[in-house]
Design an enzyme around this catalytic site. Structure first.
Site, PDB file in Angstrom:
ATOM      1  N   HIS A  43      -2.230  -3.582  -6.388  1.00 32.93           N
ATOM      2  CA  HIS A  43      -2.750  -3.160  -5.085  1.00 32.93           C
ATOM      3  C   HIS A  43      -4.257  -3.408  -4.985  1.00 32.93           C
ATOM      4  CE1 HIS A  43      -3.453   0.286  -2.008  1.00 32.93           C
ATOM      5  NE2 HIS A  43      -3.227  -0.847  -1.395  1.00 32.93           N
ATOM      6  N   GLU A  99      -5.261  -1.170  -8.116  1.00 34.73           N
ATOM      7  CA  GLU A  99      -4.327  -0.185  -8.669  1.00 34.73           C
ATOM      8  C   GLU A  99      -3.120  -0.948  -9.222  1.00 34.73           C
ATOM      9  OE1 GLU A  99      -4.952   3.791  -5.919  1.00 34.73           O
ATOM     10  OE2 GLU A  99      -3.535   2.299  -5.206  1.00 34.73           O
ATOM     11  N   ASN A 152      -4.877   6.257  -1.735  1.00 30.16           N
ATOM     12  CA  ASN A 152      -4.390   6.705  -0.425  1.00 30.16           C
ATOM     13  C   ASN A 152      -3.872   8.133  -0.456  1.00 30.16           C
ATOM     14  OD1 ASN A 152      -5.106   4.617   1.221  1.00 30.16           O
ATOM     15  ND2 ASN A 152      -3.249   3.452   0.829  1.00 30.16           N
ATOM     16  N   SER A 205       0.838  -1.213   0.000  1.00 30.31           N
ATOM     17  CA  SER A 205       0.000   0.000   0.000  1.00 30.31           C
ATOM     18  C   SER A 205       0.859   1.244   0.000  1.00 30.31           C
ATOM     19  CB  SER A 205      -0.850   0.098   1.260  1.00 30.31           C
ATOM     20  OG  SER A 205      -1.481  -1.072   1.562  1.00 30.31           O
TER      21      SER A 205
HETATM   22  P1  NAI Z   1      -1.218  -9.761   7.499  1.00 33.21           P
HETATM   23  O1  NAI Z   1      -0.368  -9.488   8.673  1.00 33.21           O
HETATM   24  O2  NAI Z   1      -2.662 -10.058   7.706  1.00 33.21           O
HETATM   25  O3  NAI Z   1      -0.594 -10.987   6.669  1.00 33.21           O
HETATM   26  C1  NAI Z   1       0.766 -11.055   6.318  1.00 33.21           C
HETATM   27  C2  NAI Z   1       1.155 -12.525   6.185  1.00 33.21           C
HETATM   28  O4  NAI Z   1       2.436 -12.583   5.579  1.00 33.21           O
HETATM   29  C3  NAI Z   1       1.257 -13.258   7.530  1.00 33.21           C
HETATM   30  O5  NAI Z   1       0.481 -14.425   7.475  1.00 33.21           O
HETATM   31  C4  NAI Z   1       2.749 -13.550   7.681  1.00 33.21           C
HETATM   32  O6  NAI Z   1       2.993 -14.782   8.308  1.00 33.21           O
HETATM   33  C5  NAI Z   1       3.209 -13.583   6.250  1.00 33.21           C
HETATM   34  N1  NAI Z   1       4.602 -13.233   6.058  1.00 33.21           N
HETATM   35  C6  NAI Z   1       5.303 -12.237   6.658  1.00 33.21           C
HETATM   36  N2  NAI Z   1       6.561 -12.194   6.184  1.00 33.21           N
HETATM   37  C7  NAI Z   1       6.672 -13.192   5.267  1.00 33.21           C
HETATM   38  C8  NAI Z   1       7.712 -13.645   4.420  1.00 33.21           C
HETATM   39  N3  NAI Z   1       8.907 -13.075   4.427  1.00 33.21           N
HETATM   40  N4  NAI Z   1       7.463 -14.668   3.587  1.00 33.21           N
HETATM   41  C9  NAI Z   1       6.253 -15.253   3.562  1.00 33.21           C
HETATM   42  N5  NAI Z   1       5.224 -14.887   4.352  1.00 33.21           N
HETATM   43  C10 NAI Z   1       5.426 -13.848   5.184  1.00 33.21           C
HETATM   44  O7  NAI Z   1      -1.009  -8.523   6.514  1.00 33.21           O
HETATM   45  P2  NAI Z   1      -2.024  -7.896   5.452  1.00 33.21           P
HETATM   46  O8  NAI Z   1      -2.902  -6.909   6.109  1.00 33.21           O
HETATM   47  O9  NAI Z   1      -2.639  -8.993   4.661  1.00 33.21           O
HETATM   48  O10 NAI Z   1      -1.020  -7.071   4.518  1.00 33.21           O
HETATM   49  C11 NAI Z   1      -0.157  -7.687   3.617  1.00 33.21           C
HETATM   50  C12 NAI Z   1       0.312  -6.691   2.563  1.00 33.21           C
HETATM   51  O11 NAI Z   1      -0.819  -6.139   1.887  1.00 33.21           O
HETATM   52  C13 NAI Z   1       1.095  -5.502   3.117  1.00 33.21           C
HETATM   53  O12 NAI Z   1       2.083  -5.147   2.175  1.00 33.21           O
HETATM   54  C14 NAI Z   1       0.038  -4.413   3.228  1.00 33.21           C
HETATM   55  O13 NAI Z   1       0.579  -3.129   3.134  1.00 33.21           O
HETATM   56  C15 NAI Z   1      -0.812  -4.723   1.995  1.00 33.21           C
HETATM   57  N6  NAI Z   1      -2.205  -4.259   2.053  1.00 33.21           N
HETATM   58  C16 NAI Z   1      -2.953  -4.383   3.202  1.00 33.21           C
HETATM   59  C17 NAI Z   1      -4.279  -3.949   3.208  1.00 33.21           C
HETATM   60  C18 NAI Z   1      -5.129  -4.110   4.436  1.00 33.21           C
HETATM   61  O14 NAI Z   1      -6.193  -3.473   4.499  1.00 33.21           O
HETATM   62  N7  NAI Z   1      -4.735  -4.922   5.404  1.00 33.21           N
HETATM   63  C19 NAI Z   1      -4.904  -3.344   2.020  1.00 33.21           C
HETATM   64  C20 NAI Z   1      -4.052  -3.347   0.857  1.00 33.21           C
HETATM   65  C21 NAI Z   1      -2.744  -3.752   0.900  1.00 33.21           C
END
Ligand code: NAI
Length: 509
Positions: free
Chosen positions: A144, A156, A194, A123
């Protein structure tokens, strides 16, 4: 450019909130999907979450049971990163950390084929910066999604400095083939949504800080007059103040402290207090069972003047006149010789649409008497509420005449303090200004701004289409007046918006 064929494998890395949703979207489109997560058991947990969501849909009759089975059958948990070798497209949704993402993609370059498209769901990180650590940055692109990914329409597609044009086009076409609305943007802080959404929160916070009205009333005006699905305060409570404040701070810092993105002390205080919104039981509003819904300030009933005079013209004049006539009010219309504004004379009151100045200033500058300003509505015909503000010089009787008139037109009335630009008008003008600046700085197209804000954050109208409806010249006037009222660079008019205003053109002409 063609979308990725559905026989091609899509790998999703990170099976948390976003990764699980993205895996579901790709599988629903028909792709074989590999789901990998570094956390022990996390990929299986993500798959279980997808299944729980699908089961609910089946139970509600929104999905046939065999479709659920087929969709789940297409998602396979991968035990190691090496298992992702067959993927034609890898979408990363791991922790938001530049170094960790760079390392992951660099490893993928040694595992996958040179043609594999590498996509990041980041993001806030720069696609250009992630690509800097790669041997083949041309294969890297931003993809995105918005939360929840299976529901939100927008994707996006972000081009870094080195991203290959055909890679971006393939991902664009693929997102569309998956039933999403894709928009193309250059890798710049906040991308489109954003960045352009910042004023939605920032202007609400400014009006609150200046005592324009309480948060519940401002939310009600934004919803019921502005046509937004949620007001800024309830939405910030839902997003979480820690998250929303962090995004504002990061965009502000990334644009080298541009005052247009200055964070709010009100929000910082909520974060400092641990009042993070719904998730902590308290934000702007309290949450919990038995907690009453916050009261919205609504004016008590007043009689409507039986006769009004309408002077001049405006895009919404016909709608207002029809509403008044429907209420049995006799309307006398009068053309204007000068270029003065559209006004309604009702009883003692003179009513006019806000132009970004306070009513108090308008009374002095334009020699209007008993002025009551009204706020911008998305559609005055269907709006159920309007915000009004009287000048300091305006009598109580004039205010009551104005209230009575709007009530006769079927609207609830919220009285706001005499804040320049009221709340809907200044918010929409600042959204349009930010959208115009994104276009001016070659981040994206006019159509992309409107699609992004409608698909990514559910705005009722794209900000640039809305500016066209208001009249771009009026939007520029509101911004110039806000800039003069506050003496702040924050309200400076985007050069593109100013140009459109000069020729009387619109963004979509
Ligand atoms: P989350 O914390 O729910 O999930 C992240 C997952 O990635 C976890 O299950 C973790 O174990 C895993 N992980 C972490 N490091 C890792 C690695 N090196 N290799 C493999 N797996 C790994 O996070 P979320 O909210 O799903 O966000 C993920 C990405 O999406 C981030 O870049 C965030 O900025 C982006 N994003 C999040 C949004 C939201 O509303 N939560 C919306 C749009 C984008």
């Amino acid at each position: 450019m063609n979308a990725l064929e559905i026989t091609k494998t899509v790998a999703v890395i990170g099976a948390g909130t976003m990764g699980a949703g993205v895996a579901q979207v790709a599988a629903a489109a028909g792709h074989p999907v590999l789901l990998f997560d570094a956390g022990a058991g996390a990929a299986q947990k993500g798959l279980d979450q997808i299944d729980a969501g699908l089961e609910k849909q089946v139970a509600r009759g929104r999905m046939p049971a065999d479709e659920r089975i087929a969709l789940l059958g297409r998602i396979q948990v991968a035990a190691t990163l090496e298992d992702l070798a067959p993927a034609a497209l890898v979408i990363e949704a791991i922790v938001e950390n530049l170094a960790v993402k760079q390392e992951l993609f660099a490893r993928l370059e040694t595992i996958c084929s040179p043609e594999t498209i590498l996509a990041s769901n980041t993001s806030s990180l720069s696609i250009t910066a992630i690509g800097a650590a790669l041997a083949r940055p041309q294969q890297l692109v931003g993809m995105h999604f918005f939360n929840p990914a299976p529901v939100m329409k927008l994707v996006e597609v972000i081009r870094g400095l080195a991203t290959d044009e055909t890679v971006a086009e393939t991902v664009f076409a693929t997102a569309e083939a998956w039933g999403k609305q894709a928009v193309l943007a250059r890798s710049t802080p906040g991308f489109i949504v954003n960045r352009v959404a910042r004023p939605f929160y920032a202007e609400g916070l400014r009006v609150l800080q200046e005592g324009g009205a309480d948060a519940a009333t401002l939310d009600a005006v934004m919803r019921e007059c502005g046509g937004f699905r949620m007001g800024p305060f309830e939405l910030m409570d839902l997003i979480g103040h820690d998250v929303n404040y962090a995004v504002t701070c990061s965009v502000h810092a990334a644009y080298y402290g541009d005052p247009r993105f200055t964070p709010s002390l009100i929000q910082k205080e909520l974060v400092d207090a641990g009042f993070l919104g719904r998730k902590s039981g308290r934000g702007f509003f309290p949450y919990g069972t038995g907690v009453p819904v916050p009261a919205v300030q609504t004016a008590s009933p007043f009689p409507a003047p039986q006769q009004v005079r309408v002077i001049g013209d405006a895009p919404f004049a016909t709608t207002l006149i029809a509403l008044m006539q429907k209420a049995g009010i006799t309307v006398e219309t009068e053309a204007r010789e000068d270029d003065g504004d559209f006004v309604i004379l009702a009883g003692e009151a003179t009513l006019a649409l806000t132009d970004g100045r306070s009513a108090t200033e308008c009374v002095l500058a334009d020699e209007l008497e008993a002025l009551v300003l009204f706020d911008l509505a998305l559609d005055y015909g269907t709006a159920t509420r309007v915000g009004l503000a009287r000048a300091d010089q305006t009598s109580q009787q004039a205010l009551e005449d104005a209230i009575g008139l709007w009530q006769a037109m079927g609207k609830q009335v919220s009285i706001l303090d005499d804040i320049p630009g009221l709340v809907v008008m200044r918010t929409v003008c600042m959204l349009a200004n930010e959208g115009a600046d994104a276009v001016n700085q070659q981040v994206c197209s006019v159509a992309a701004v409107d699609t992004a804000m409608q698909g990514g954050v559910n705005y009722p109208l794209g900000p640039l289409a809305w500016a066209d409806r208001i009249g771009v010249a009026r939007v520029a006037t509101v911004l110039d007046n806000l800039a003069a009222s506050y003496g702040e660079d924050r309200y400076r008019c985007s050069p593109l918006l100013a140009r459109r205003a000069m020729t009387g053109g619109g963004f979509h002409d």
